[in-house]
Design an enzyme around this catalytic site. Structure first.
Site, PDB file in Angstrom:
ATOM      1  N   PRO A  89     -52.348  37.503   2.684  1.00 37.57           N
ATOM      2  CA  PRO A  89     -51.742  37.917   1.527  1.00 37.57           C
ATOM      3  C   PRO A  89     -50.494  39.409   3.545  1.00 37.57           C
ATOM      4  CG  PRO A  89     -52.872  38.369   0.166  1.00 37.57           C
ATOM      5  CD  PRO A  89     -53.757  38.180   1.271  1.00 37.57           C
ATOM      6  N   GLU A 116     -62.350  40.261  -0.222  1.00 41.89           N
ATOM      7  CA  GLU A 116     -61.220  41.187   0.507  1.00 41.89           C
ATOM      8  C   GLU A 116     -60.072  40.394   2.090  1.00 41.89           C
ATOM      9  OE1 GLU A 116     -62.813  42.886  -2.658  1.00 41.89           O
ATOM     10  OE2 GLU A 116     -60.618  43.965  -1.315  1.00 41.89           O
ATOM     11  N   ARG A 154     -45.791  16.017   1.689  1.00 39.18           N
ATOM     12  CA  ARG A 154     -44.403  15.557   1.648  1.00 39.18           C
ATOM     13  C   ARG A 154     -43.135  15.474   2.568  1.00 39.18           C
ATOM     14  NH1 ARG A 154     -40.402  17.792  -0.267  1.00 39.18           N
ATOM     15  NH2 ARG A 154     -39.866  16.954  -2.448  1.00 39.18           N
ATOM     16  N   ASP A 169     -33.051  18.098  -0.297  1.00 40.29           N
ATOM     17  CA  ASP A 169     -34.624  19.105  -0.688  1.00 40.29           C
ATOM     18  C   ASP A 169     -33.693  20.494  -1.079  1.00 40.29           C
ATOM     19  OD1 ASP A 169     -38.016  17.983   0.030  1.00 40.29           O
ATOM     20  OD2 ASP A 169     -36.218  18.279  -2.141  1.00 40.29           O
TER      21      ASP A 169
HETATM   22  C1  4FV Z   1     -52.621  35.246  -0.232  1.00 38.55           C
HETATM   23  C2  4FV Z   1     -51.427  34.599  -0.773  1.00 38.55           C
HETATM   24  C3  4FV Z   1     -53.597  35.220  -1.325  1.00 38.55           C
HETATM   25  C4  4FV Z   1     -56.034  37.635  -0.957  1.00 38.55           C
HETATM   26  C5  4FV Z   1     -57.610  37.744  -0.931  1.00 38.55           C
HETATM   27  C6  4FV Z   1     -57.535  35.656  -1.157  1.00 38.55           C
HETATM   28  C7  4FV Z   1     -56.356  36.385  -1.048  1.00 38.55           C
HETATM   29  C8  4FV Z   1     -58.822  36.964  -1.057  1.00 38.55           C
HETATM   30  N1  4FV Z   1     -53.028  34.069   0.753  1.00 38.55           N
HETATM   31  N2  4FV Z   1     -50.556  33.960   0.324  1.00 38.55           N
HETATM   32  N3  4FV Z   1     -51.022  35.307  -1.517  1.00 38.55           N
HETATM   33  N4  4FV Z   1     -55.475  35.334  -0.610  1.00 38.55           N
HETATM   34  O1  4FV Z   1     -53.174  36.036  -2.191  1.00 38.55           O
HETATM   35  O2  4FV Z   1     -51.696  33.461   0.965  1.00 38.55           O
HETATM   36  O3  4FV Z   1     -59.246  36.919   0.232  1.00 38.55           O
END
Ligand code: 4FV
Length: 255
Positions: A89, A116, A154, A169
């Site tokens: 994230p 985490e 794709r 697209d």
């Molecule tokens: C995430 C997202 C996501 C967070 C903690 C994996 C998780 C765990 N990855 N975009 N939104 N990852 O939530 O890419 O490690």
């Protein structure tokens, strides 16, 4: 193109990546997706991939070494290694232009986080790009990895039969897509716009472009800053803005 994915849950990848255009692209050898089990790169009999966080706090953090060993093995196996992505994230938002840039690479590695998160040194040492698929928290990076494999795969030439459909697209020109209709021409009092039944290709092109602009203005005005608009589109956008400002809101568009 070859895409390598490193995860502690390799068993979740068959299925989504075997179906549809991605599955066909793999069968036809246009796309090679290789899934690696991170635990195969641990060095203790408990195959440990996570440890408590330095500085304390809840949850566990994924160790760096198994990822570093895994990417070493990928690079040995992949021949011409390409970029490394770490889904999290905290990453830059994944977009169609980014997918297009990746789709011309010979190879791509996607690392899936869990718990985490992943020790910060993985991205630093591997010069990996952190990529986010959206501002929400998942329990793992596997679904983001599938999204990336699908969005990039794709775009590999030949994977999607009708190149045209890739060219047209959503986001292909930075705008949302125009409305789509198919049979029946009338449904529950909702008729298909006349122009689409007219066979008048230029009139249809113009209607679709204008509707794509109207929709983008109503739902994703942020996209208009990046979109490559020609004079025709800029003229229509001025008219649509004036229409909106005159309060004749776009029928049906909750904006
Ligand atoms: C995430 C997202 C996501 C967070 C903690 C994996 C998780 C765990 N990855 N975009 N939104 N990852 O939530 O890419 O490690």
């Amino acid at each position: 193109m070859r895409i390598d994915v490193v995860t502690i849950f390799p068993e979740v990848f068959p299925g989504p990546l075997d179906a549809g255009v991605i599955g066909r692209g793999r069968m036809r050898g246009l796309l090679d997706v290789v899934v690696w089990d991170l635990r195969g790169f641990t060095d203790d009999r408990h195959r440990t991939v996570d440890e408590p966080p330095y500085g304390g706090g809840a949850g566990m953090v994924m160790k760096a070494e198994p990822f570093l060993r895994a990417v070493e093995a990928v690079r040995r196996a992949a021949g011409t290694p390409g970029p490394v992505l770490l889904s999290s994230p905290q990453g830059r938002r994944f977009t169609q232009p980014w997918a297009r840039r990746l789709a011309v690479m010979p190879q791509l590695t996607v690392l899936c986080g869990r718990y985490e998160g992943v020790d910060e040194r993985v991205a630093a040492i591997l010069d990996a790009d952190e990529v986010s698929i959206g501002d929400y928290v998942l329990s793992g990076g596997e679904l983001p990895a599938m999204v990336i494999v699908e969005a990039v795969g794709r775009l590999v030439p030949g994977v999607v039969g009708e190149e045209a459909s890739v060219r047209e697209d959503s986001f292909s020109d930075g705008l949302l897509d125009h409305p789509h209709y198919t049979r029946p021409a009338e449904l529950g009092g909702h008729a298909v716009p006349e122009v689409l039944l007219s066979g008048h290709h230029e009139e249809i092109r113009r209607w679709r472009r204008r509707e794509a602009l109207r929709r983008t203005l109503a739902r994703r005005p942020d996209l208009l800053y990046e979109a490559a608009l020609d004079d025709e589109a800029r003229t229509w956008l001025r008219e649509l803005r004036a229409e909106r400002d005159r309060g004749s809101a776009c029928p049906g568009d909750r904006g």
